[in-house]
Design a protein around this motif. Structure first.
Motif, short mmCIF file in Angstrom:
data_model
loop_
_atom_site.label_atom_id
_atom_site.label_comp_id
_atom_site.label_asym_id
_atom_site.label_seq_id
_atom_site.Cartn_x
_atom_site.Cartn_y
_atom_site.Cartn_z
N GLN A 567 3.01 -2.67 -3.71
CA GLN A 567 2.89 -3.66 -2.63
C GLN A 567 2.09 -4.88 -3.09
O GLN A 567 0.97 -4.74 -3.60
N THR A 568 2.67 -6.06 -2.89
CA THR A 568 2.01 -7.29 -3.34
C THR A 568 2.04 -8.41 -2.30
O THR A 568 1.56 -9.51 -2.57
N SER A 737 -6.34 -1.79 3.63
CA SER A 737 -4.98 -1.25 3.70
C SER A 737 -4.98 0.16 4.28
O SER A 737 -5.85 0.97 3.98
N SER A 739 -2.01 1.96 4.09
CA SER A 739 -0.79 2.56 3.56
C SER A 739 -1.11 3.82 2.77
O SER A 739 -2.26 4.09 2.42
N SER A 742 -2.93 3.08 -0.56
CA SER A 742 -3.89 2.01 -0.26
C SER A 742 -4.71 1.61 -1.47
O SER A 742 -5.00 0.43 -1.68
N HIS A 745 -2.69 -0.57 -3.74
CA HIS A 745 -2.46 -1.82 -3.01
C HIS A 745 -3.69 -2.72 -3.07
O HIS A 745 -3.61 -3.91 -3.39
#
Length: 860
Positions: A567-568, A737, A739, A742, A745
């Protein structure tokens, strides 16, 4: 033989009294006052004791300075003309038939004896003859006395508090009264002169400035445009004590901005008002009043006074100046050189008012009014109307009609219609000419006689780009920026490059130059050509923000395709803030606000257009998506309606910062303390980041603090400031984050921001250089289109789904670049007969036909 005048030796020509102090600093070394006096005496002896009319063709060099001082010290009336204008030189030689001509030489002028004595009758008080502003080469000259020169030099030295340790750089020509006043006032005080003809955009100028420990320089309004381009506001100049400004009105917003910069950087801004007819200066604005009263010219210089004389039919009167620096009068023929004083006060021709605090404000120009078709037209107002439309212009004319020069490529017919409708003139009375650059004098002022002469000329034809190979720097600029008027002194910024073209130009330049310097966009074409290093390389270096944008968008698409999970998207908010601060925060408040709105439009329009198509073709989206309102009214649960959350959040942020900077006090605060302002935004963003205040958006997590971190990074100028942003990044990114991945990320986001802070460029394979540039420039468009592309290709192959998404996104980006340009070309060639005049219709008609004058932000 004409008698020697009692005041022939003006105060600043008594050089020997300053002994071994440094008088002149050049690239070749230092000349002391004692040495300068010796050179002056030698030339004065060659000129003789009988008074003769001397003409000096002057440059900013030691020989010209010696010639100037020699003529004055020996009592010879001196006619000062520019050496680089042979036509003006020949015209004045023919008109006044000087007895002696001095031309530039190495360390001393070359003396051309035209006769042993003099054929002229010269008044005892006559010391200097200067062309009036805008009349270089005209027989009409200003006659100045020895008393004029001495009084004005002493007055300037008093209010500037010039000390022997001061050193002024000659940023203006010696033949220009403003530039000459710098010389006179410093020599009077035994201070130093740093002689140079380098421009402030030349890095060598600032090297000389630092090496010579210069304390001041003089600037005209155009100089400040150049200073803004070269990042002067953050330049490290420890010995700079003050900057002076004259030569025309500097916009109040710019006065306030640069005065604020001076306060922050520990130097003063002296805004001044003057005229050749007053030797140089008539008024100055004390630096401590510049921020609060930037629209005024201040108070009269020591020894001078103002009064305002009523003018019939006008609310404001004419400004009249009295003082010992007022000229003797004009000369229009050789016989006038025998005349003494003809005037005792100077009617400036400026309309002014006096404020209760004693400060004077110039509000217009008597001679800048013409009466056309029974209407009194303010030429300054004509220029302001066009400036409000984003069109740089210069207006001249007579009671027969108006002649307007507009800078850049514009639809002259449409502008004429709009302007005539705005001021109530018949269209036949307005003559509009598009020019590559507004004509200017050597002083930077607009050359209004040249504007008037346009009425007798055919429209100028833009020159073709210079021939050369495909990797020629000029050709790269011409192709990427769609310009044909590129000169050796132009820079990427001066050619109105934007962040989209920044990527394209930097990628191509890197191929011919190797690793680009961080300030390449401020370097001239000439300097970039000089640094060319054409050779084949395996590895290229591209700016970190470009590489991050390209890598991030590939990772976003690959993650959604489930090729890998990385994820970016949140990193791109920091990059967006970084680019916003780099490309959107220059210029005055109102033009800057327009630039923000144009930038916002360039994000919103392609997004809304594509999302509308997606809404019509699929059942995945709602009307709220089309209007970018899903973040406000969308469902709590994650559905396809959240696909465009990045676009919506970016739009909300851009709207918010645009609204904030539209507030005058916020705009002033950002200019006065850009880094502190950005840190304040980070703090505000962290309030929502840590849920101290709920922003009211159902989804996703707050991201403004990341945008603000990027802004702060772009505003950081010192190691301490960059370290501060680094610490804030390391402390605030962990934990944001929620997610499943995380940690990865958060590390990705923090690492990307730290790379932006500390690593100016990253290596990429040379064969991928242009591909990386395309992906970075098209990142927003790839993000938009991949939601519809990859589901179609995913059953065939995840790799194909990623590749196809990238290709379609780049294609949509190319379409969005081509379409506005095609429309603009169409509008230039065909002007609808029903084009609206005035109001919203007028603005809508004008926007597509003008060049964007400032860089614009591209996202993500």
């Amino acid at each position: 033989m004409t008698a020697q005048p009692e005041l022939a030796q003006v105060a600043f020509t008594d050089l020997a009294r300053h002994g071994g102090r440094a008088a002149v600093i050049t690239d070749d070394g230092v000349i002391t006052y004692r040495e300068l006096a010796g050179r002056v005496d030698d030339v004065a002896a060659r000129l003789g004791t009988e008074r003769r009319l001397v003409l000096l063709a002057a440059r900013n060099d030691l020989g010209s300075l010696v010639g100037y001082l020699a003529a004055l010290s020996a009592g010879h009336p001196l006619l000062l003309v520019p050496a680089d204008k042979p036509a003006a030189l020949e015209s004045l030689v023919a008109a006044y038939d000087p007895d002696v001509v001095l031309r530039p030489g190495e360390g001393a002028p070359v003396l051309e004896e035209r006769r042993p004595g003099s054929r002229h009758e010269l008044h005892p008080d006559l010391a200097l003859l200067l062309s009036t502003s805008g009349s270089t080469g005209s027989p009409k000259l200003v006659r100045l006395s020895h008393a004029n020169l001495t009084a004005n030099a002493a007055s300037i030295a008093e209010y500037l508090r010039i000390e022997p340790d001061d050193r002024a750089v000659t940023t203006l020509p010696l033949h220009y009264c403003y530039g000459l006043s710098v010389v006179n006032s410093h020599l009077m005080c035994g201070a130093g002169l740093v002689l140079t003809d380098l421009s402030v955009v030349d890095p060598c100028f600032w090297d000389l400035f630092r090496d010579s420990r210069a304390t001041s320089f003089a600037a005209v309004p155009y100089t400040f445009d150049l200073l803004e381009r070269v990042g002067f506001a953050e330049a490290d100049l420890p010995h700079l004590r003050y900057v002076t400004q004259a030569g025309g009105r500097l916009a109040p917003e710019k006065v306030r901005y640069w005065a604020g910069v001076g306060r922050r950087r520990n130097w003063d801004l002296f805004v001044m008002y003057g005229a050749t007819e007053a030797t140089a200066r008539m008024a100055y604005l004390p630096p401590d009043l510049a921020v609060e009263h930037p629209w005024t010219i201040g108070v009269a210089v020591p020894g001078g006074t103002f009064r305002i004389e009523p003018v019939e039919d006008l609310a404001d009167g004419e400004l009249v100046y009295t003082g010992p620096n007022v000229m003797l009068g004009y000369a229009e023929r050789p016989a006038d050189l025998a005349l003494g004083r003809e005037i005792h006060e100077l009617r400036t021709g400026d309309l002014a008012r006096r404020h209760p605090n004693g400060l004077y404000e110039v509000v217009g120009r008597r001679s800048r009014f013409v009466k056309i078709a029974g209407l009194r037209i303010d030429l300054g107002q004509i220029e302001r109307i066009l400036a409000e439309l984003g069109v740089p212009a210069a207006a001249a004319g007579s009671d027969e009609g108006l002649v307007v020069a507009v800078e850049g490529e514009h639809d002259s017919s449409l502008l004429t219609k709009v302007l005539a409708g705005s001021v109530g003139l018949p269209r036949a009375a307005v003559e509009m000419h598009s020019v590559e650059r507004l004509p200017r004098l050597a002083t930077g002022k607009v050359d209004y006689p040249a504007v008037r002469r346009l009425s007798a000329q055919a429209p100028p034809v833009a020159p073709e780009p210079r021939s050369g190979d495909r990797d020629d720097v000029r050709r790269i600029f011409a192709e990427a920026l769609d310009r044909t008027d590129i000169d050796d002194g132009d820079t990427f910024v001066s050619l109105d490059g934007d962040s989209l073209s920044y990527v394209a130009v930097s990628v191509r330049l890197e191929q011919v130059m190797g690793r680009l310097p961080s300030d390449w966009h401020l370097l001239s074409v000439r300097e970039l050509e000089r640094r060319r290093k054409p050779r084949r390389r395996v590895v290229s270096f591209l700016e970190t923000s470009i590489v991050l944008r390209a890598v991030a968008i590939v990772c976003i698409v690959a993650t959604h395709v489930h090729l890998f999970h990385f994820q970016t998207a949140h990193l791109l908010f920091a990059v967006a803030g970084y680019n916003f601060a780099r490309f959107q925060l220059g210029g005055e408040r109102v033009p800057r606000l327009r630039r923000h709105l144009r930038s916002l439009t360039r994000v919103v329009v392609p997004c809304v257009a594509f999302i509308a198509i997606a809404y019509l073709l699929t059942d995945d989206y709602s009307v709220a998506n089309v209007f970018l309102l899903n973040g406000m009214v969308g469902p709590q649960e994650l559905t396809t309606q959240w696909h465009f959350w990045f676009v919506e959040m970016l739009t909300y942020i851009l709207i918010g910062v645009t609204a904030l900077l539209a507030v005058p006090w916020a705009d002033r605060l950002e200019r006065l303390a850009p880094f502190a302002f950005a840190l304040g935004l980070v703090v505000v963003g962290l309030i929502s980041r840590y849920d101290i205040v709920d922003p009211g958006l159902p989804k996703p997590a707050p991201v403004f603090w990341l945008f603000a971190l990027g802004w702060a990074l772009a505003s950081a100028r010192t190691g301490l400031q960059r370290s501060t942003v680094s610490v804030l990044t390391v402390l605030s990114v962990p934990g944001f984050s929620s997610s499943a991945t995380s940690t990865v990320h958060e590390v990705t986001v923090a690492t990307g921001i730290l790379l932006l802070i500390w690593v100016p460029a990253l290596p990429v394979p040379a064969v991928l250089r242009r591909v990386v540039g395309w992906l970075a420039a098209a990142s927003l468009y790839i993000y938009l289109t991949h939601w519809l592309v990859y589901p179609v290709l995913l059953p065939l192959s995840p790799v194909l789904a990623v590749a196809g998404s990238l290709v379609v996104g780049v294609a949509y980006w190319a379409l969005c670049r081509w379409l506005p340009a095609a429309i603009m070309r169409r509008r230039r060639s065909v002007v609808p007969a029903s084009a609206a005049i005035g109001g919203r219709g007028r603005r809508t008609k004008l926007d597509p036909i003008r060049r964007l004058p400032y860089p614009v932000q591209e996202g993500p």
